[in-house]
Design a protein around this motif. Structure first.
Motif, PDB file in Angstrom:
ATOM      1  N   SER A 113      -7.309   3.824   3.867  1.00 27.20           N
ATOM      2  CA  SER A 113      -7.422   3.857   5.327  1.00 27.20           C
ATOM      3  C   SER A 113      -7.331   2.432   5.872  1.00 27.20           C
ATOM      4  N   LEU A 114      -6.560   2.271   6.933  1.00 26.65           N
ATOM      5  CA  LEU A 114      -6.229   0.942   7.451  1.00 26.65           C
ATOM      6  C   LEU A 114      -6.378   0.930   8.965  1.00 26.65           C
ATOM      7  N   LEU A 115      -7.160  -0.012   9.474  1.00 21.07           N
ATOM      8  CA  LEU A 115      -7.340  -0.184  10.912  1.00 21.07           C
ATOM      9  C   LEU A 115      -6.745  -1.525  11.326  1.00 21.07           C
ATOM     10  N   SER A 116      -5.795  -1.475  12.240  1.00 21.32           N
ATOM     11  CA  SER A 116      -5.118  -2.681  12.695  1.00 21.32           C
ATOM     12  C   SER A 116      -5.321  -2.847  14.195  1.00 21.32           C
ATOM     13  N   TRP A 117      -4.657  -3.847  14.774  1.00 20.34           N
ATOM     14  CA  TRP A 117      -4.779  -4.129  16.197  1.00 20.34           C
ATOM     15  C   TRP A 117      -3.620  -3.496  16.958  1.00 20.34           C
ATOM     16  N   GLN A 118      -3.830  -3.337  18.254  1.00 21.39           N
ATOM     17  CA  GLN A 118      -2.894  -2.585  19.083  1.00 21.39           C
ATOM     18  C   GLN A 118      -1.494  -3.186  19.075  1.00 21.39           C
ATOM     19  N   ASP A 119      -0.530  -2.339  18.774  1.00 18.63           N
ATOM     20  CA  ASP A 119       0.899  -2.670  18.760  1.00 18.63           C
ATOM     21  C   ASP A 119       1.327  -3.492  17.541  1.00 18.63           C
ATOM     22  N   HIS A 137      -3.547   7.512   7.047  1.00 25.24           N
ATOM     23  CA  HIS A 137      -4.860   7.083   7.544  1.00 25.24           C
ATOM     24  C   HIS A 137      -4.760   5.705   8.202  1.00 25.24           C
ATOM     25  N   TYR A 138      -3.800   5.604   9.122  1.00 26.38           N
ATOM     26  CA  TYR A 138      -3.574   4.336   9.829  1.00 26.38           C
ATOM     27  C   TYR A 138      -3.929   4.490  11.299  1.00 26.38           C
ATOM     28  N   SER A 139      -4.668   3.500  11.827  1.00 26.73           N
ATOM     29  CA  SER A 139      -5.028   3.503  13.247  1.00 26.73           C
ATOM     30  C   SER A 139      -4.924   2.083  13.797  1.00 26.73           C
ATOM     31  N   GLU A 140      -4.786   2.000  15.121  1.00 29.87           N
ATOM     32  CA  GLU A 140      -4.780   0.721  15.812  1.00 29.87           C
ATOM     33  C   GLU A 140      -5.830   0.741  16.922  1.00 29.87           C
TER      34      GLU A 140
END
Length: 246
Positions: A113-119, A137-140
């Motif tokens: 699972s990976l959480l990144s920043w918008q765009d 499981h990727y989100s921004e």
């Protein structure tokens, strides 16, 4: 535009220490203000999450937008004039040390699972976009304080973000007496530096900005701006990156 006219600039909303919206300060703001001050402009900052910053520029609500690079300009079909590189983020994949990950390539992140920043999927180029396209499981998020906290709370296996931003918000979490931030962290340099500049509506102002930006770099003031944030409240060590003098 005439000298002494206000220049409305869209900056990031939650990007400390690069942007400190509450104080109208930060590395990026000082770089821009220092470059346009000799031109006689008064900067009116507007702080927006990334997607709204793009929309504000496209709708003509701001004169200049920060955090631009050729990928975002192409991805959003932005019309205007891109400055020389003004600053560069350095993005890493962060994980808790106890997970004992050993990432050597960004494709390995597909399994976690990976959480990144918008765009980020647009901003970081084709290889990153391909990796996250079918990531299950990727989100921004635009809230990078929360992004750091989600790692320590083990809601995500990995977070992807700039090293200085991570250090800043980790210290902020610690200041709130939240013991989760004492956990040891590994970081993996999978993405390289992310060079950025400003998008202008007029070529004349862009060219004038570039000239002043070059002067900032050669005069030493550019390095001084970074030095002013080397002992901020987060106690992070900020150093001016080696950028070309165009």
């Amino acid at each position: 535009m005439k000298a002494n006219e206000k220049l409305t600039v869209a900056f990031g909303e939650v990007l400390a220490p690069w942007v400190l919206a509450g104080d109208n300060k930060g590395i990026i703001i000082e770089i821009f203000e220092s470059a346009v001050a000799p031109l006689g402009y008064e900067v009116t900052p507007i702080y927006l999450p990334y997607a709204r910053r793009i929309n504000a520029y496209q709708m003509g609500l701001v004169d200049v937008a920060s955090d631009m690079n050729p990928n975002t300009i192409k991805g959003h079909n932005l019309v205007g004039f891109f400055s020389d590189i003004a600053y560069s983020y350095e993005n890493f994949a962060f994980s808790l040390q106890k997970r004992n990950f050993h990432f050597t390539h960004m494709d390995q992140l597909k399994n976690y699972s990976l959480l990144s920043w918008q765009d980020a999927a647009i901003h970081l180029g084709a290889e990153y976009a391909k990796m996250v396209k079918n990531h299950p499981h990727y989100s921004e998020t635009f809230d990078q304080y929360n992004q750091v906290k989600m790692l320590f709370l083990e809601r995500y296996d990995v977070v992807q973000m700039d090293a200085q931003i991570f250090a800043y918000y980790r210290a902020k979490i610690s200041e709130s007496n939240d013991k989760i931030s004492i956990q040891q962290v590994d970081r993996f340099p999978l993405f390289g530096a992310s060079p950025n500049g400003f998008m202008f509506r007029t070529k004349k102002l862009r060219d004038a900005f570039n000239e002043q930006l070059t002067h900032l770099k050669t005069s030493g003031e550019y390095a001084n701006i970074f030095a002013r944030y080397s002992m901020d409240s987060a106690k992070t060590a900020i150093q001016a990156p080696e950028l070309p003098i165009n």
